[in-house]
Motif scaffolding. Structure first.
Motif, PDB file in Angstrom:
ATOM      1  N   GLY A 107      62.884 -27.085 -40.036  1.00  0.00           N
ATOM      2  CA  GLY A 107      61.833 -27.818 -39.466  1.00  0.00           C
ATOM      3  C   GLY A 107      60.310 -27.974 -39.763  1.00  0.00           C
ATOM      4  O   GLY A 107      59.931 -26.979 -40.604  1.00  0.00           O
ATOM      5  N   ILE A 152      67.756 -30.447 -37.165  1.00  0.00           N
ATOM      6  CA  ILE A 152      66.058 -30.252 -37.394  1.00  0.00           C
ATOM      7  C   ILE A 152      65.757 -28.803 -36.230  1.00  0.00           C
ATOM      8  O   ILE A 152      65.961 -29.286 -35.561  1.00  0.00           O
ATOM      9  CB  ILE A 152      64.783 -31.207 -37.300  1.00  0.00           C
ATOM     10  N   GLU A 154      63.926 -26.331 -35.147  1.00  0.00           N
ATOM     11  CA  GLU A 154      62.300 -26.248 -34.451  1.00  0.00           C
ATOM     12  C   GLU A 154      62.064 -25.189 -33.601  1.00  0.00           C
ATOM     13  O   GLU A 154      61.962 -24.855 -32.151  1.00  0.00           O
ATOM     14  CB  GLU A 154      61.392 -27.129 -34.414  1.00  0.00           C
ATOM     15  N   TRP A 174      58.034 -34.965 -38.262  1.00  0.00           N
ATOM     16  CA  TRP A 174      59.791 -35.306 -37.889  1.00  0.00           C
ATOM     17  C   TRP A 174      60.206 -36.158 -38.297  1.00  0.00           C
ATOM     18  O   TRP A 174      61.173 -37.079 -38.517  1.00  0.00           O
ATOM     19  CB  TRP A 174      59.555 -35.458 -36.204  1.00  0.00           C
ATOM     20  N   ALA A 177      60.967 -36.332 -42.180  1.00  0.00           N
ATOM     21  CA  ALA A 177      61.837 -35.518 -42.713  1.00  0.00           C
ATOM     22  C   ALA A 177      63.388 -35.351 -42.387  1.00  0.00           C
ATOM     23  O   ALA A 177      64.531 -36.264 -42.902  1.00  0.00           O
ATOM     24  CB  ALA A 177      61.606 -34.200 -41.574  1.00  0.00           C
ATOM     25  N   GLY A 178      63.539 -37.206 -41.475  1.00  0.00           N
ATOM     26  CA  GLY A 178      64.816 -37.226 -40.582  1.00  0.00           C
ATOM     27  C   GLY A 178      64.963 -38.423 -40.703  1.00  0.00           C
ATOM     28  O   GLY A 178      66.023 -38.964 -40.096  1.00  0.00           O
ATOM     29  N   ILE A 186      66.800 -32.825 -32.508  1.00  0.00           N
ATOM     30  CA  ILE A 186      66.710 -31.012 -32.719  1.00  0.00           C
ATOM     31  C   ILE A 186      67.469 -30.059 -31.863  1.00  0.00           C
ATOM     32  O   ILE A 186      67.232 -30.273 -30.973  1.00  0.00           O
ATOM     33  CB  ILE A 186      64.414 -32.211 -32.757  1.00  0.00           C
TER      34      ILE A 186
END
Length: 327
Positions: A107, A152, A154, A174, A177-178, A186
């Motif tokens: 992440g 992702i 984290e 987020w 990124a996603g 996540i």
């Protein structure tokens, strides 16, 4: 309801193989290292994992940070050029004969704190997030590769009390990124950040371990997940191998790491399918159809032994089958 069985990613390299040597060889596409990589994927598939993650045999931070810090690969600090955002592990699996796989990305917050400690710089984290999405887009473009779900990861969020990050900044990272049409999970080690994760438009599935920490089930509100349109991935088999071994050693007054007979007994004792099935039942009782994915709590690199990692994955498959047959 058919649950989807996936794994988190990391897997042990063979005993006796030094990690740095393996990594150098893998990045140079040496045959012996690629063979270990493909054998690892085969072990996951043969254990019954329906949507196996590419084997994470390298450090989850370095595999992204190293290219993001290479001046020949970036267009600005921590923003990799689009054509260079290629993960070697994904390329190595480009021909999977139609099998869906899972892609894990570390992440943007995790990479930020790995690089700078607990100080979070917004411009850097946003560039990291953009870079991660470029890795995803390039993976999606590979012919004959079917990526069924993204994750992702984290793990420090909610477990490291020294992290201070603005909520809106994190949610935006987020979102960036996603950004994909695939299911985006996540992966969290704590239920504390779940509400913020639910607020991200890019995240579809909250992934939380519930095998080693069953109290996590009670700390997540099904109504909140439903109100945000999110689903759940529940960890239903333990991956905290050191703790499992310590419990076994204490009960049997042995040492599984030095006693070969004890090790063989440990392999038959660890994470039985019936217990895994019962855990799924408890998760389903609370979340019902919101429960979509199941698998080990976390990666299995800590198993040290590939045979032990394989057994946990195989027992997870058997436990899922027991639950879905209603036994």
């Amino acid at each position: 309801m058919r649950l989807i069985y996936d794994d988190v990613g990391s897997f042990p390299i063979p005993q006796g193989v030094e990690g740095e040597r393996f990594e150098r060889a893998f990045l140079n596409s040496e045959e012996w290292a690629l063979r270990i990589f493909h054998e690892s994927m085969s072990m996951k598939i043969n254990a019954g994992v329906q949507v196996p993650c590419y084997p994470q045999l390298r450090d989850m931070n370095d595999q992204f940070l190293e290219p993001l810090k290479d001046p020949e690969l970036v267009e600005e600090p921590y923003l990799i050029r689009e054509e260079k955002a290629v993960l070697p592990e994904i390329v190595a699996l480009e021909n999977m004969n139609g099998r869906k796989i899972k892609m894990c990305i570390t992440g943007p917050l995790e990479l930020s704190i790995a690089e700078f400690g607990n100080e979070v710089y917004q411009d850097v984290m946003m560039n990291i997030a953009r870079s991660l999405n470029r890795f995803i887009k390039n993976a999606e473009s590979i012919r004959d590769l079917d990526i069924g779900v993204m994750s992702i990861d984290e793990p420090s969020l909610g477990t490291n009390p020294n992290i201070s990050v603005e909520e809106e900044m994190l949610i935006k990272a987020w979102d960036i990124a996603g950004a994909t049409e695939k299911d985006v999970q996540i992966h969290l080690h704590s239920p504390l950040p779940v509400k913020n994760a639910c607020r991200s438009e890019s995240i579809d599935v909250i992934d939380i371990g519930t095998a080693a920490t069953p109290e996590n089930l009670e700390m997540i509100d099904p109504e909140m997940l439903e109100s945000y349109g999110k689903r759940l991935r529940a960890g239903i088999s333990r991956s905290d191998i050191s703790s499992l071994a310590a419990e076994f050693n204490e009960d049997r007054k042995v040492n599984v790491w030095t006693d070969e007979d004890a090790w063989e007994e440990f392999l038959t004792w660890v994470e039985p399918p019936r217990k895994i099935s019962e855990r799924i039942g408890r998760a389903f009782d609370r979340f019902g159809d919101l429960l979509k994915y199941v698998g080990p709590d976390c990666g299995l690199k800590g198993a040290r032994s590939r045979s032990l990692a394989h057994i946990i994955l195989k027992n997870s498959s058997k436990g899922i089958d027991l639950f879905q047959r209603g036994n």
